[in-house]
Write a protein that holds these residues in place. Structure first.
Motif, PDB file in Angstrom:
ATOM      1  N   ALA A 293       0.832  -1.204   0.000  1.00  0.00           N
ATOM      2  CA  ALA A 293       0.000   0.000   0.000  1.00  0.00           C
ATOM      3  C   ALA A 293       0.866   1.253   0.000  1.00  0.00           C
ATOM      4  O   ALA A 293       0.594   2.221  -0.726  1.00  0.00           O
ATOM      5  N   GLU A 294       1.928   1.242   0.790  1.00  0.00           N
ATOM      6  CA  GLU A 294       2.822   2.405   0.825  1.00  0.00           C
ATOM      7  C   GLU A 294       3.517   2.584  -0.528  1.00  0.00           C
ATOM      8  O   GLU A 294       3.705   3.720  -0.990  1.00  0.00           O
ATOM      9  N   LYS A 295       3.856   1.466  -1.168  1.00  0.00           N
ATOM     10  CA  LYS A 295       4.486   1.541  -2.492  1.00  0.00           C
ATOM     11  C   LYS A 295       3.524   2.159  -3.509  1.00  0.00           C
ATOM     12  O   LYS A 295       3.915   2.978  -4.342  1.00  0.00           O
ATOM     13  N   GLU A 296       2.238   1.787  -3.443  1.00  0.00           N
ATOM     14  CA  GLU A 296       1.259   2.271  -4.422  1.00  0.00           C
ATOM     15  C   GLU A 296       0.836   3.707  -4.162  1.00  0.00           C
ATOM     16  O   GLU A 296       0.679   4.505  -5.094  1.00  0.00           O
ATOM     17  N   TYR A 297       0.653   4.065  -2.891  1.00  0.00           N
ATOM     18  CA  TYR A 297       0.072   5.372  -2.566  1.00  0.00           C
ATOM     19  C   TYR A 297       1.082   6.396  -2.055  1.00  0.00           C
ATOM     20  O   TYR A 297       0.748   7.573  -1.901  1.00  0.00           O
ATOM     21  N   GLY A 298       2.301   5.933  -1.752  1.00  0.00           N
ATOM     22  CA  GLY A 298       3.333   6.868  -1.330  1.00  0.00           C
ATOM     23  C   GLY A 298       3.161   7.409   0.070  1.00  0.00           C
ATOM     24  O   GLY A 298       3.737   8.446   0.410  1.00  0.00           O
ATOM     25  N   LYS A 299       2.382   6.730   0.894  1.00  0.00           N
ATOM     26  CA  LYS A 299       2.199   7.158   2.286  1.00  0.00           C
ATOM     27  C   LYS A 299       1.866   5.938   3.140  1.00  0.00           C
ATOM     28  O   LYS A 299       1.387   4.922   2.622  1.00  0.00           O
ATOM     29  N   PRO A 300       2.117   5.993   4.444  1.00  0.00           N
ATOM     30  CA  PRO A 300       1.844   4.838   5.298  1.00  0.00           C
ATOM     31  C   PRO A 300       0.353   4.556   5.416  1.00  0.00           C
ATOM     32  O   PRO A 300      -0.483   5.438   5.198  1.00  0.00           O
ATOM     33  N   VAL A 301       0.029   3.316   5.767  1.00  0.00           N
ATOM     34  CA  VAL A 301      -1.363   2.888   5.881  1.00  0.00           C
ATOM     35  C   VAL A 301      -2.135   3.754   6.871  1.00  0.00           C
ATOM     36  O   VAL A 301      -3.325   4.016   6.675  1.00  0.00           O
ATOM     37  N   SER A 302      -1.472   4.209   7.909  1.00  0.00           N
ATOM     38  CA  SER A 302      -2.142   5.040   8.918  1.00  0.00           C
ATOM     39  C   SER A 302      -2.713   6.334   8.341  1.00  0.00           C
ATOM     40  O   SER A 302      -3.602   6.951   8.930  1.00  0.00           O
ATOM     41  N   GLU A 303      -2.225   6.748   7.183  1.00  0.00           N
ATOM     42  CA  GLU A 303      -2.696   7.987   6.562  1.00  0.00           C
ATOM     43  C   GLU A 303      -3.660   7.734   5.400  1.00  0.00           C
ATOM     44  O   GLU A 303      -4.098   8.680   4.730  1.00  0.00           O
ATOM     45  N   LEU A 304      -4.019   6.466   5.176  1.00  0.00           N
ATOM     46  CA  LEU A 304      -4.910   6.120   4.073  1.00  0.00           C
ATOM     47  C   LEU A 304      -6.335   5.904   4.563  1.00  0.00           C
ATOM     48  O   LEU A 304      -6.553   5.583   5.741  1.00  0.00           O
ATOM     49  N   PRO A 305      -7.339   6.067   3.703  1.00  0.00           N
ATOM     50  CA  PRO A 305      -8.733   5.830   4.087  1.00  0.00           C
ATOM     51  C   PRO A 305      -8.951   4.407   4.568  1.00  0.00           C
ATOM     52  O   PRO A 305      -8.220   3.474   4.202  1.00  0.00           O
ATOM     53  N   TRP A 306     -10.026   4.231   5.317  1.00  0.00           N
ATOM     54  CA  TRP A 306     -10.362   2.996   6.018  1.00  0.00           C
ATOM     55  C   TRP A 306     -10.345   1.762   5.119  1.00  0.00           C
ATOM     56  O   TRP A 306      -9.830   0.720   5.488  1.00  0.00           O
ATOM     57  N   ALA A 307     -10.898   1.859   3.918  1.00  0.00           N
ATOM     58  CA  ALA A 307     -11.065   0.674   3.070  1.00  0.00           C
ATOM     59  C   ALA A 307     -10.120   0.656   1.870  1.00  0.00           C
ATOM     60  O   ALA A 307     -10.417   0.043   0.848  1.00  0.00           O
ATOM     61  N   THR A 308      -8.964   1.290   1.985  1.00  0.00           N
ATOM     62  CA  THR A 308      -8.028   1.352   0.865  1.00  0.00           C
ATOM     63  C   THR A 308      -7.538  -0.029   0.456  1.00  0.00           C
ATOM     64  O   THR A 308      -7.154  -0.846   1.297  1.00  0.00           O
ATOM     65  N   ARG A 309      -7.530  -0.283  -0.855  1.00  0.00           N
ATOM     66  CA  ARG A 309      -7.052  -1.555  -1.389  1.00  0.00           C
ATOM     67  C   ARG A 309      -5.810  -1.343  -2.255  1.00  0.00           C
ATOM     68  O   ARG A 309      -5.620  -0.278  -2.832  1.00  0.00           O
ATOM     69  N   VAL A 310      -5.006  -2.374  -2.335  1.00  0.00           N
ATOM     70  CA  VAL A 310      -3.861  -2.407  -3.240  1.00  0.00           C
ATOM     71  C   VAL A 310      -4.341  -2.974  -4.571  1.00  0.00           C
ATOM     72  O   VAL A 310      -5.072  -3.969  -4.605  1.00  0.00           O
ATOM     73  N   HIS A 311      -3.931  -2.372  -5.677  1.00  0.00           N
ATOM     74  CA  HIS A 311      -4.442  -2.770  -6.982  1.00  0.00           C
ATOM     75  C   HIS A 311      -3.442  -3.545  -7.840  1.00  0.00           C
ATOM     76  O   HIS A 311      -3.814  -4.082  -8.879  1.00  0.00           O
ATOM     77  N   SER A 312      -2.208  -3.601  -7.440  1.00  0.00           N
ATOM     78  CA  SER A 312      -1.205  -4.303  -8.232  1.00  0.00           C
ATOM     79  C   SER A 312      -1.574  -5.771  -8.412  1.00  0.00           C
ATOM     80  O   SER A 312      -1.840  -6.489  -7.429  1.00  0.00           O
ATOM     81  N   ALA A 313      -1.577  -6.241  -9.649  1.00  0.00           N
ATOM     82  CA  ALA A 313      -1.895  -7.643  -9.938  1.00  0.00           C
ATOM     83  C   ALA A 313      -0.831  -8.588  -9.407  1.00  0.00           C
ATOM     84  O   ALA A 313      -1.071  -9.791  -9.277  1.00  0.00           O
ATOM     85  N   ASP A 314       0.349  -8.054  -9.120  1.00  0.00           N
ATOM     86  CA  ASP A 314       1.457  -8.895  -8.647  1.00  0.00           C
ATOM     87  C   ASP A 314       1.690  -8.799  -7.145  1.00  0.00           C
ATOM     88  O   ASP A 314       2.697  -9.302  -6.644  1.00  0.00           O
TER      89      ASP A 314
END
Length: 332
Positions: A293-314
């Motif tokens: 998640a940090e790789k995809e969004y550039g910020k730690p999980v603690s700063e992401l919305p409640w239901a954030t998902r990772v989209h990378s197929a790999d």
């Protein structure tokens, strides 16, 4: 809040999916214990009804979403003359909210506005509390807390059929409902080799889709019994209940195993296991979600919305076999 002694009839709305229905079953059982004299009617989907019916003393009403508005009007007609004291609306989707309007109820309790999605708050007249934790099951409890039910007890006392599998075994449920949530074939093979070489009998479980059967066939080897697509959901739950360990990605059987008391090692990359992981075994998950998640969004999980998902197929490829085997070894 305290128990409301005026409540004599309760409707539950949770149509799908299997994992979330399992979470709701834990909450409904807790409601039953608090309100032993109340009648409980659960509106759910045809597949999900197979496991909801395992709960004692719950009337199950099936709504097939494939029937669209026709099915909604049929549902409405089935409740003519009824008026539930409470409706616990446990699904975010707009479709479920339209279904909720077919259910006559004096009090309609939905999610707190802070976690409401798809305008669910437009369809209720009472809101749950702010959830104490991020897990989906806790969000369901935040709704039932409005009628004095804020804790659960697991495993659930379900009417399970007799299991076709006897003896000592580990269950591997390799396929998720979405292929991107599956771990790698190579990882599963290495894990199976380790289990078998360490004297473990391995049972493969899963649904009957072509993709699930294909993956299971590729993983079937000496010491592995392939039951993918060969059991009903209740039969699968009986198999899970007797397993010494269940290993699964983020999918329904992981939560089925939880409510029947099995120990679960969950494999996570796309969703936060603190929100969707096996409720009693969050300390046993093998997760790369935070780093992905940090790789995809550039910020730690603690700063992401409640239901954030990772989209990378790999994303699931980031889970190593060494991580999974280390966790499994610690448990068996």
């Amino acid at each position: 809040m305290q128990m409301d002694k005026t409540i004599k009839s309760i409707a539950i709305l949770r149509l799908s999916a299997i994992g979330d229905v399992c979470h709701a079953m834990a909450v409904v059982h807790a409601v039953q214990k608090e309100y032993p004299d109340a009648s409980i009617t659960w509106i759910t989907g045809p597949l999900e009804a197979q496991i909801v019916k395992l709960l004692p003393n719950v009337k199950v009403c099936i709504f097939d979403k494939k029937q669209g508005w026709k099915g909604m009007w049929a549902l409405k007609r089935s409740f003519v003359g009824d008026k539930f004291d409470v409706l616990l609306h446990l699904q975010w989707s707009i479709r479920a909210s339209f279904v909720s309007r077919m259910i006559p109820a004096k009090r309609r309790i939905g999610f707190h506005p802070s976690i409401s999605r798809e305008k669910q708050h437009w369809f209720v007249n009472d809101y749950g509390e702010q959830p104490a934790r991020a897990h989906v099951l806790d969000s369901f409890l935040s709704v039932s807390a409005r009628i004095g039910v804020s804790s659960i007890e697991l495993p659930l006392p379900l009417n399970l059929p007799e299991s076709r599998v006897c003896g000592d075994y580990v269950v591997l449920n390799p396929s998720a409902s979405k292929a991107e949530r599956n771990w790698t074939e190579e990882g599963y093979r290495e894990l199976i080799d380790w289990l078998v070489s360490n004297g473990q009998r391995v049972i493969l479980t899963g649904g009957g889709s072509a993709a699930e059967k294909q993956l299971a066939s590729m993983l079937t080897t000496s010491g592995v019994e392939n039951l993918v697509g060969q059991t009903s959901l209740p039969e699968m739950m009986s198999i899970l209940a007797s397993a010494k360990l269940v290993i699964s990605p983020d999918t329904g059987p992981a939560h089925m195993a939880t409510i029947v008391g099995a120990t679960v090692v969950g494999l996570y990359a796309h969703s936060n296991p603190k929100r969707t992981g096996p409720y009693c075994d969050l300390d046993k998950v093998v997760s790369v979600y935070e780093q992905m998640a940090e790789k995809e969004y550039g910020k730690p999980v603690s700063e992401l919305p409640w239901a954030t998902r990772v989209h990378s197929a790999d994303a699931m490829k980031a889970i190593t076999c060494e991580q999974v085997i280390a966790q499994v070894r610690s448990l068996i």
